[in-house]
Design an enzyme around this catalytic site. Structure first.
Site, mmCIF file in Angstrom:
data_model
loop_
_atom_site.group_PDB
_atom_site.id
_atom_site.type_symbol
_atom_site.label_atom_id
_atom_site.label_comp_id
_atom_site.label_asym_id
_atom_site.label_seq_id
_atom_site.Cartn_x
_atom_site.Cartn_y
_atom_site.Cartn_z
ATOM 1 N N LYS A 217 0.841 -1.198 0.000
ATOM 2 C CA LYS A 217 0.000 0.000 0.000
ATOM 3 C C LYS A 217 0.874 1.245 0.000
ATOM 4 O O LYS A 217 1.612 1.502 0.945
ATOM 5 C CB LYS A 217 -0.885 0.044 1.245
ATOM 6 C CG LYS A 217 -1.946 1.154 1.130
ATOM 7 C CD LYS A 217 -2.644 1.442 2.431
ATOM 8 C CE LYS A 217 -1.909 2.440 3.275
ATOM 9 N NZ LYS A 217 -1.728 3.769 2.638
ATOM 10 N N GLU A 291 10.460 0.888 10.067
ATOM 11 C CA GLU A 291 11.398 1.983 9.785
ATOM 12 C C GLU A 291 10.653 3.265 10.086
ATOM 13 O O GLU A 291 9.757 3.639 9.339
ATOM 14 C CB GLU A 291 11.856 1.898 8.325
ATOM 15 C CG GLU A 291 13.243 2.479 8.123
ATOM 16 C CD GLU A 291 13.186 3.954 7.799
ATOM 17 O OE1 GLU A 291 13.266 4.762 8.758
ATOM 18 O OE2 GLU A 291 13.075 4.308 6.630
ATOM 19 N N CYS A 325 13.348 10.818 6.596
ATOM 20 C CA CYS A 325 13.336 10.282 7.971
ATOM 21 C C CYS A 325 14.701 10.438 8.625
ATOM 22 O O CYS A 325 14.803 10.622 9.827
ATOM 23 C CB CYS A 325 12.889 8.827 7.963
ATOM 24 S SG CYS A 325 13.834 7.805 6.841
ATOM 25 N N GLU A 423 10.440 15.205 15.789
ATOM 26 C CA GLU A 423 10.637 15.184 14.350
ATOM 27 C C GLU A 423 9.695 16.193 13.698
ATOM 28 O O GLU A 423 8.489 16.135 13.904
ATOM 29 C CB GLU A 423 10.365 13.784 13.802
ATOM 30 C CG GLU A 423 10.664 13.668 12.331
ATOM 31 C CD GLU A 423 10.355 12.286 11.765
ATOM 32 O OE1 GLU A 423 9.278 11.750 12.078
ATOM 33 O OE2 GLU A 423 11.184 11.777 11.017
#
Ligand code: NAD
Ligand code: MN
Length: 511
Positions: A217, A291, A325, A423
């Site tokens: 997906k 991840e 990331c 983040e």
């Protein structure tokens, strides 16, 4: 709010407060002297415009099918806010169809001589190369990243991952000596929007090489290149059911995670969703790799080659609008060079071009979605409110429509500030200082994340000592954000577990 602007753009200063930044000598400003035009490039728009259908169904069992849900959602071009196409939303029943197709295809696919499986991977890689321009343009239109990034980084690396894993297909016994590797089975794979085609390659290439079948997906804002990839699978005659692409948002992802017929989940995305997935998978026999996010540290020592370091730091955080990331979002500068680094950073950033992602000269493209822009804006407000000093040094003009954020950095950042801990996933850098290598290491490791780090120094002994003591899955030395299929990628702590790429990455797809 305290902000600092580049001296060349002093007319923009809202407060005139220069914070910790000492006054700098006036410079000869060639750009201003020439009426702003001397160094401006003429527009260089990418000319390829691939056909985009009005709508795309789900790719199940080798062909495109209508969603049983009957629901469709738009995919937006974030640089224009225009709708590019309508994308099928896969329901639980649609996901079930895809899993059944993958299950049925499994015995024949895993039973193929390994060399034959490798040939299919080579065919996919070559066909992706042939259609590289089209894939790059679609990636840029659908996701907002500059064409020079998708053309020179994303698509070539995605092809390289298929070539690399094609080579492993018949050599798994050498990758895992003394063992007899078998496929895990049907893999459910869920990927984010920041590197849509590359994340697909990281997931599908090793899975197929090891004899697994997949249900993947893509993220809901960037489905188009995954759907082109589905076309490529059909074109090269990949047996039906080996690769299934189901589109949709979180609910579709959840249906994959919770499906009984899936043997392994591979997820890349936010730590928040990663934790939910870990909980859902814990009581089952499913395998899992995650991840997740990061807050990676770039450490620059006084003996570093400064101009080279500045270039790497800029690439490490502003590249791809900060939607990376492993972005080097925390910069630790040795105290003796702090002012110099801030000056050089401001100078270099003043010339970054923000704007049309389809222009070949654009450095920073559009923010991927309205939601992500709102998240970034929230962090900018917090950074200002908590007392850090914002340097709005990029003076690029912005288009009227679309989602945009000028890159900036903060100095005077405390470790307790939100912008130093969380983040942001945008073009925002937190600059902090340190005195000794010990201090740099302990401050860099003071984070719930542990994905990547960068070290800048001319001293080889310092490089190896510091790199060894950083809690990070990847440490770049005198460079940043460099990827290669032969090198494993993955994190520690809340950045997830498992590795993708290299020999290590194969382990996740073998029993
Ligand atoms: P996300 O985790 O919400 O989405 C990633 C993928 O998971 C998408 O395909 C999404 O549809 C799917 N998903 C969402 N909810 C799910 C659920 N409950 N079960 C299963 N799948 C689900 O990330 P996002 O919304 O795209 O971005 C939010 C934040 O995630 C970003 O601001 C950033 O911090 C982080 N992020 C990290 C990476 C990375 O590469 N590590 C990539 C993108 C985003
Ligand atoms: Mn889109």
């Amino acid at each position: 709010m305290r902000t600092v602007t580049h001296p060349e753009h002093e007319h923009d200063a809202t407060t005139g407060d220069k914070g910790m930044n000492k006054a700098r000598p006036a410079r000869l400003d060639l750009r201003a002297a020439s009426g702003g035009g001397l160094f401006d490039y003429a527009p260089a728009p990418e000319s390829v415009r691939p056909d985009i259908a009005d709508r795309y169904g789900l790719f199940i069992d080798g062909s495109f099918v209508e969603p049983g849900s009957g629901n469709w959602f738009p995919s937006i071009n974030p640089a224009t806010e225009g709708t590019m196409s309508m994308i099928a939303e896969a329901s639980t029943a649609d996901v079930d169809r895809a899993v059944k197709a993958a299950r049925e295809a499994l015995p024949a696919w895993s039973g193929l001589p390994a060399k034959e499986r490798g040939k299919y991977l080579y065919r996919i890689a070559r066909r992706m190369q042939e259609r590289a321009r089209e894939l790059a343009v679609l990636e840029t239109l659908d996701g907002g990243k500059p064409i020079k990034e998708s053309r020179d980084v994303d698509v070539p690396l995605a092809c390289a991952h298929f070539f690399y894993h094609a080579g492993w297909a018949d050599k798994l016994k050498f990758a895992l000596p003394g063992r007899d590797p078998k496929p895990v089975g049907v893999c459910g794979q869920i990927i984010p929007w920041n590197f849509p085609l590359l994340m697909l390659a990281w997931k599908i290439a090793p899975a197929l090489a090891c004899g697994n079948t997949v249900v993947l997906k893509p993220a809901e804002t960037t489905s188009l290149t995954a759907l082109r990839f589905a076309e490529i699978c059909a074109e090269i005659g990949l047996p039906k059911g080996v690769v299934n692409i189901v589109t949709g948002a979180g609910e579709t992802g959840r249906a994959i995670v919770e499906h009984d017929g899936i043997d392994k989940i591979a997820f890349t995305g936010s730590t928040q969703v990663g934790k939910m997935i870990a909980k859902a998978v814990a009581p089952t026999n499913k395998r899992l790799t995650l991840e997740l996010g990061g807050k990676s540290a770039n450490i620059i020592f006084e003996d570093a080659s400064l101009d080279q370091a500045i270039e790497g730091i800029i690439e490490g955080i502003y590249f791809n609008q900060g939607h990376v990331c492993c972005a080097g979002s925390r910069l630790f500068v040795q105290e003796s060079i702090l002012d110099t680094v801030i000056d050089k950073l401001s100078d270099r950033m003043s010339s970054l071009r923000v704007g049309d992602p389809m222009d070949k000269n654009t450095d920073v493209g559009a923010i991927n979605s309205k939601e992500q822009l709102a998240t970034i804006s929230k962090y900018l407000t917090l950074g200002d409110k908590e007392g850090a000093v914002r340097h709005d040094v990029c003076n690029s003009s912005l288009p009227d429509k679309g989602f945009w954020c000028r890159p900036c950095f903060y100095s005077g950042v405390q470790p307790s500030h939100t912008i130093a801990r969380e983040e942001i996933f945008g073009p925002v850098l937190a600059v902090m200082s340190f005195r000794t290598p010990e201090e740099a290491i302990s401050r860099a490791n003071n984070s719930p994340y542990g994905l990547a780090a960068g070290v800048w120094t001319d001293k080889g002994s310092k490089i190896f000592d510091v790199a060894r003591r950083l809690d990070a899955g990847i440490v770049w030395l005198n460079t940043y954000n460099k990827f290669d299929p032969t090198s494993p990628f993955g994190g520690y702590k809340e950045s997830g577990f498992g590795r993708e790429g290299g020999r290590h990455g194969l382990l996740a797809y073998c029993r």
